[in-house]
Design a protein around this motif. Structure first.
Motif, PDB file in Angstrom:
ATOM      1  N   ARG A  74      -7.806   7.206  10.576  1.00  0.00           N
ATOM      2  CA  ARG A  74      -6.836   6.335   9.937  1.00  0.00           C
ATOM      3  C   ARG A  74      -5.474   7.028   9.829  1.00  0.00           C
ATOM      4  O   ARG A  74      -4.435   6.430  10.083  1.00  0.00           O
ATOM      5  N   TRP A  75      -5.502   8.318   9.468  1.00  0.00           N
ATOM      6  CA  TRP A  75      -4.245   9.041   9.351  1.00  0.00           C
ATOM      7  C   TRP A  75      -3.610   9.298  10.709  1.00  0.00           C
ATOM      8  O   TRP A  75      -2.377   9.266  10.847  1.00  0.00           O
ATOM      9  N   TYR A 125      -0.169  -2.506  11.037  1.00  0.00           N
ATOM     10  CA  TYR A 125      -0.820  -2.550   9.730  1.00  0.00           C
ATOM     11  C   TYR A 125      -1.907  -3.630   9.675  1.00  0.00           C
ATOM     12  O   TYR A 125      -2.966  -3.433   9.090  1.00  0.00           O
ATOM     13  N   LEU A 151      -4.771  -1.114  11.140  1.00  0.00           N
ATOM     14  CA  LEU A 151      -5.125  -0.521   9.848  1.00  0.00           C
ATOM     15  C   LEU A 151      -5.758  -1.521   8.892  1.00  0.00           C
ATOM     16  O   LEU A 151      -6.040  -1.195   7.742  1.00  0.00           O
ATOM     17  N   GLY A 195      -1.917   6.191  11.537  1.00  0.00           N
ATOM     18  CA  GLY A 195      -0.685   6.095  10.765  1.00  0.00           C
ATOM     19  C   GLY A 195       0.419   6.967  11.336  1.00  0.00           C
ATOM     20  O   GLY A 195       1.584   6.562  11.382  1.00  0.00           O
ATOM     21  N   ALA A 228       0.869  -1.174   0.000  1.00  0.00           N
ATOM     22  CA  ALA A 228       0.000   0.000   0.000  1.00  0.00           C
ATOM     23  C   ALA A 228       0.909   1.228   0.000  1.00  0.00           C
ATOM     24  O   ALA A 228       1.360   1.688   1.056  1.00  0.00           O
ATOM     25  N   VAL A 283       3.400   6.853   6.629  1.00  0.00           N
ATOM     26  CA  VAL A 283       3.947   6.371   7.900  1.00  0.00           C
ATOM     27  C   VAL A 283       5.464   6.567   7.929  1.00  0.00           C
ATOM     28  O   VAL A 283       6.032   6.933   8.966  1.00  0.00           O
ATOM     29  N   ARG A 295       0.769   4.593  -0.647  1.00  0.00           N
ATOM     30  CA  ARG A 295       0.492   5.851   0.048  1.00  0.00           C
ATOM     31  C   ARG A 295       0.602   5.691   1.561  1.00  0.00           C
ATOM     32  O   ARG A 295       1.107   6.581   2.250  1.00  0.00           O
ATOM     33  N   MET A 296       0.167   4.547   2.067  1.00  0.00           N
ATOM     34  CA  MET A 296       0.265   4.311   3.499  1.00  0.00           C
ATOM     35  C   MET A 296       1.731   4.184   3.918  1.00  0.00           C
ATOM     36  O   MET A 296       2.153   4.748   4.937  1.00  0.00           O
ATOM     37  N   THR A 327       7.879   0.649   4.062  1.00  0.00           N
ATOM     38  CA  THR A 327       8.017   1.711   5.068  1.00  0.00           C
ATOM     39  C   THR A 327       9.404   1.673   5.697  1.00  0.00           C
ATOM     40  O   THR A 327      10.014   2.727   5.963  1.00  0.00           O
ATOM     41  N   THR A 338       3.857  -3.820   2.892  1.00  0.00           N
ATOM     42  CA  THR A 338       3.834  -2.393   3.213  1.00  0.00           C
ATOM     43  C   THR A 338       4.835  -2.074   4.320  1.00  0.00           C
ATOM     44  O   THR A 338       5.468  -1.015   4.309  1.00  0.00           O
ATOM     45  N   GLU A 355     -12.570   5.425   8.784  1.00  0.00           N
ATOM     46  CA  GLU A 355     -11.557   5.843   7.830  1.00  0.00           C
ATOM     47  C   GLU A 355     -11.251   7.332   8.017  1.00  0.00           C
ATOM     48  O   GLU A 355     -11.705   7.981   8.941  1.00  0.00           O
TER      49      GLU A 355
END
Length: 240
Positions: A145-146, A175, A179, A149, A79, A86, A81-82, A193, A189, A141
């Motif tokens: 969620r952010w 995650y 998440l 993160g 993922a 992060v 963007r995630m 990261t 992911t 969401e």
């Protein structure tokens, strides 16, 4: 360093790479204790041993995680963007912990070993629990969620900079449980990261250790490139 010691480093690196590819923890759980032992054998000064272990371990972790992330990305298990969000969130924690904790005289070998063991024990206890209480649902969401993160990135950056394990021991459970990524996407992911976190951490330790006495000849600050490549080279193969 003898040829036998170099071969042992290569074997350890291969095993760390397998761990990185399989469970997304970057391989730092192997790199860090191996490097700590090696620098003890090589009689690296006590004031240099701990930050050199962490900085070099994160250098190795970044290379192994990069190979793992590429492998998972090709299978659509990252993922992006995630991972980016992060990873960026970890930047402040990495800088602060590197500057104000690990390179301080009071952060000695005994404290480092204690914290390393404590981190692993906490993660084990968290992952063996069968419940997923506190996990985000479909309705939570957006901002929640952010925020999750952001907290995950801060925690991962703190762990990475303090004990040199790349943050994957925080990222994979977060995650997957919080998440709500599938375990395959959580691993992929996490690896992506860790590449960001390790890159930031490696730069920080290279700068902080510039000009310090007692480092190996091929070290850039607190990042020992020579020993690191002996570990990271086989780890890249193992991660595949």
């Amino acid at each position: 360093m003898t040829i036998f010691q170099a071969v042992l480093l290569g074997v350890a690196g291969l095993g760390a790479g397998v761990i990185a590819g399989l469970v997304g923890v970057g391989g730092g759980v192997v790199f860090t204790p191996v490097l700590f032992a090696v620098y003890g054998v090589l009689n690296v000064p006590s004031g240099v041993r701990t930050p050199l272990t962490v900085g070099t371990g994160l250098f190795c972790t970044g290379l192994a995680a990069g190979a793992s992330a590429l492998h998972h990305a090709r299978r659509g298990a990252v993922a992006g963007r995630m991972a980016l969000g992060v990873g960026v969130a970890s930047a402040v924690a990495v800088g602060a912990v590197s500057r104000f904790v690990v390179t301080r005289p009071w952060y000695d070998a005994a404290l480092f070993q204690l914290l390393f063991a404590a981190v692993l024990l906490v993660v084990v206890a968290r992952m063996v629990r069968s419940d997923a209480t506190g996990s985000l649902t479909a309705e939570s969401e957006g901002a929640s969620r952010w925020l999750t993160g952001l907290g995950t990135g801060t925690a991962a950056g703190t762990v990475a900079a303090a004990v040199g394990v790349g943050g994957g021991v925080v990222l994979v459970p977060a995650y997957h449980r919080w998440l709500r990524l599938s375990i395959h996407r959580a691993v992929g992911t996490s690896s992506a990261t860790i590449v960001l976190i390790s890159t930031l951490s490696t730069i920080a330790y290279a700068l902080l250790g510039a000009g310090v006495d007692g480092r190996p000849d091929l070290a850039l600050g607190y990042v020992d490139i020579g020993t690191g490549l002996l570990l990271a080279g086989p780890a890249v193969l193992g991660a595949q």
